[in-house]
Design a protein around this motif. Sequence first.
Motif, PDB file in Angstrom:
ATOM      1  N   ALA A 209      94.051 -10.065  51.368  1.00 33.98           N
ATOM      2  CA  ALA A 209      93.363  -9.449  52.509  1.00 33.98           C
ATOM      3  C   ALA A 209      92.354 -10.392  53.154  1.00 33.98           C
ATOM      4  O   ALA A 209      91.969 -10.198  54.314  1.00 33.98           O
ATOM      5  N   ASP A 210      91.962 -11.422  52.435  1.00 36.58           N
ATOM      6  CA  ASP A 210      90.988 -12.388  52.955  1.00 36.58           C
ATOM      7  C   ASP A 210      91.732 -13.595  53.508  1.00 36.58           C
ATOM      8  O   ASP A 210      92.603 -14.168  52.837  1.00 36.58           O
ATOM      9  N   SER A 211      91.412 -14.012  54.720  1.00 37.24           N
ATOM     10  CA  SER A 211      92.160 -15.081  55.380  1.00 37.24           C
ATOM     11  C   SER A 211      92.076 -16.410  54.632  1.00 37.24           C
ATOM     12  O   SER A 211      93.051 -17.160  54.558  1.00 37.24           O
ATOM     13  N   ILE A 212      90.925 -16.702  54.055  1.00 33.73           N
ATOM     14  CA  ILE A 212      90.758 -17.981  53.353  1.00 33.73           C
ATOM     15  C   ILE A 212      91.548 -17.999  52.047  1.00 33.73           C
ATOM     16  O   ILE A 212      92.331 -18.925  51.784  1.00 33.73           O
ATOM     17  N   THR A 213      91.348 -16.975  51.220  1.00 33.83           N
ATOM     18  CA  THR A 213      92.047 -16.968  49.937  1.00 33.83           C
ATOM     19  C   THR A 213      93.561 -16.770  50.124  1.00 33.83           C
ATOM     20  O   THR A 213      94.358 -17.302  49.350  1.00 33.83           O
ATOM     21  N   ARG A 214      93.953 -16.052  51.172  1.00 33.48           N
ATOM     22  CA  ARG A 214      95.396 -15.923  51.439  1.00 33.48           C
ATOM     23  C   ARG A 214      95.990 -17.280  51.783  1.00 33.48           C
ATOM     24  O   ARG A 214      97.081 -17.637  51.324  1.00 33.48           O
ATOM     25  N   SER A 215      95.275 -18.055  52.586  1.00 31.20           N
ATOM     26  CA  SER A 215      95.753 -19.389  52.948  1.00 31.20           C
ATOM     27  C   SER A 215      95.900 -20.280  51.714  1.00 31.20           C
ATOM     28  O   SER A 215      96.886 -21.014  51.573  1.00 31.20           O
ATOM     29  N   VAL A 216      94.927 -20.206  50.814  1.00 29.61           N
ATOM     30  CA  VAL A 216      95.004 -20.998  49.582  1.00 29.61           C
ATOM     31  C   VAL A 216      96.181 -20.526  48.725  1.00 29.61           C
ATOM     32  O   VAL A 216      96.909 -21.335  48.137  1.00 29.61           O
ATOM     33  N   TYR A 217      96.381 -19.213  48.669  1.00 30.73           N
ATOM     34  CA  TYR A 217      97.498 -18.634  47.919  1.00 30.73           C
ATOM     35  C   TYR A 217      98.819 -19.180  48.461  1.00 30.73           C
ATOM     36  O   TYR A 217      99.706 -19.599  47.700  1.00 30.73           O
TER      37      TYR A 217
END
Length: 302
Positions: A209-217
């Motif tokens: 749901a978080d744009s930063i952690t999703r990108s890292v994922y």
Amino acid sequence: MKIYIVGTGGVGGYFGGLLAKAGNDITFVARGEHYNAIKENGLLVKNTQGDFLIKPAQVIKNFSEIKNPDLILFTVKTYSTQPVAQELKSDVNENTIIITFQNGVNNDHEIKKYIQNAQVYPGVAFLISTKINPGVIKQIGGLRRLIIGDRNNPNNEKLKDVVELIKKAGIDIVSSDDIARDLWKKFMFIVAFSGMTAICRSPIGKILADSITRSVYEKCVKEAIAVAKAMKVNVADNVFESIMKTSTDTVPESKSSLLVDVENGRKNEIETLNGTLVRFAKENNIEVPINELIYGAIKLLR
């Protein structure tokens, strides 16, 4: 068919419970308080399809009590593979089929180092489940699906018989025509799901749901795909989209077993997961900075 569940945790307890519920001859191997609870109160399986209790449950605590096994579901944590396989080798025979449902891609090879007198095959389990208390298994998500296969003979008739037996218990199971592909498809998902939930100390829903952690994922997944391709694994063109769909379809509150182990200060499978990917990457000159960070950070917790 005499079936033994070697490792009555989230995976073994859940699928073994379903097999026992269907009337199969199932014996669980457990130790300590878990053994005592199952012996006294039975095995309680809490799950999204309806809770059930196996009571009485056939349970043993010593491998020496295993007698003439036809099928063994090998579901211990990967850091226990070597000692368990060494103990088990004197209790199996040439007709015993052992199927490993563990995280990682090489567990059948590892077991074969210690057990040469049985038939050992790899399997894949899609399930989010854990032992929450002695004698209690809780499943909260996942596809509740099994895949098994023979690396050298996709048409293995004995495995087809196993598939039919397990299907009769209402379990979704298939025989793979390319088990290495299927092992890696889960592995590419699990290094991201396990690694990111563990390092973020958060369930999958918050991460995506978080744009930063999703990108890292997403970067973590892409690194795993690059390594798989370098190792000549049969990777589908849409594998990234498929893995991300699996990730987003996962129950948002889901935590990986790696995160649960970290939260409880227990030994964990980081070496089998991101650690293995990092080693494969180095062997193939692939840069995997996200996985290196996850591996290094979680490894330091031990």
